[in-house]
Design an enzyme around this catalytic site. Sequence first.
Site, PDB file in Angstrom:
ATOM      1  N   GLY A  80       1.185   1.439  -4.100  1.00 33.40           N
ATOM      2  CA  GLY A  80       1.881   0.344  -4.789  1.00 33.40           C
ATOM      3  C   GLY A  80       3.108   0.794  -5.552  1.00 33.40           C
ATOM      4  CB  VAL A 136      -0.964   0.036   1.208  1.00 32.56           C
ATOM      5  CG1 VAL A 136      -2.028  -1.044   1.062  1.00 32.56           C
ATOM      6  CG2 VAL A 136      -0.209  -0.123   2.524  1.00 32.56           C
ATOM      7  CE1 TYR A 137       3.990   1.295   4.211  1.00 37.68           C
ATOM      8  CE2 TYR A 137       6.192   0.655   3.525  1.00 37.68           C
ATOM      9  CZ  TYR A 137       5.231   0.753   4.496  1.00 37.68           C
ATOM     10  OH  TYR A 137       5.503   0.305   5.780  1.00 37.68           O
ATOM     11  CB  ALA A 138       3.655   5.620  -2.846  1.00 34.52           C
TER      12      ALA A 138
END
Length: 320
Positions: free
Chosen positions: A64, A60-62
Amino acid sequence: MEYTKLGNSSLEVSRLCVGCMSFGEHKPNQHAWTLDFEESEVLVKRALDLGINFFDTANVYAGGTSEEFLGRAIKNNASRDKVILATKVFNNEGHLSKEAINREIEGSLKRLGTDYVDLYIIHRFDYGTPIEESMEALDSLVKAGKVRALGASAMYGYQFYNMQLAAEKNGWAKFVSMQNHYNLLYREDERELIPICRQMNVSLAPYSPLAAGRLARAEWKTDSLRSQTDKVAVSKYDGTEETDYAIVKRVAELAEKHGTTMTRIAIAWQYAKGVASPIIGATKAEYFDDAVGALDIKLGGEEVAYLEEPYVPHKIVGAI
């Protein structure tokens, strides 16, 4: 650089891990301080030059794109078998259900541009899925060769123990690492979770070892973009500034005594506490040079006690 094994696994990781939450495209309602690909690659190159082989990201960071940037940077600068890539699952539809785990690993592999992940971490505990369902699904990824080893992140000690127990009873893969919230300003996991990890030979790779920069500078706040926009860090730390700043001042005092930086003292404390590989998030490559210097500092027992003495109990953050 020094290296260590994660738990009972064959994963040999550097004593520092690069946290890649700062990599990726700017997304609405997400971190405002993320770096574009070229900037992210500069950090990856510098980390590799320093001997760091351990990189941590999440699905989920940025949105993907952190995984995408990390995968591209590794492909451009290192042999895949020379690095340890970790990513996570939970903050997605279905959390840790069998369907979600099987779906999310495929997305992560595609974005990372690899056919296996070295360390697959559950981002949080899933209250809505039976433990056995999650552990069996994770085990199936190990058996299929899509994942080499499993890790867990912030949760209560009893939850982690129950997940390990379910795996042991059924002959499934167990967790080899714990990525928990742990630093000089937040030590609540010393009560239960960390002793359980030690009992089970689970390596500690904590996030936020510098308390979002508060242990790396003499002043509590700065005018950096992250300091101005990171509401999560504010919620974690600023409510206890009045008591915790006494610890920050002691870190600064010991740094002056050793002729070094506060960053190195804060990380050296982690090593003195048995941490395997603290996760360092950075937006500038020189921060890695600073952090690596912590390996040369050995704090004595009296110094560790001096740093810890002002600590007062905190509300639980991370497990919730």
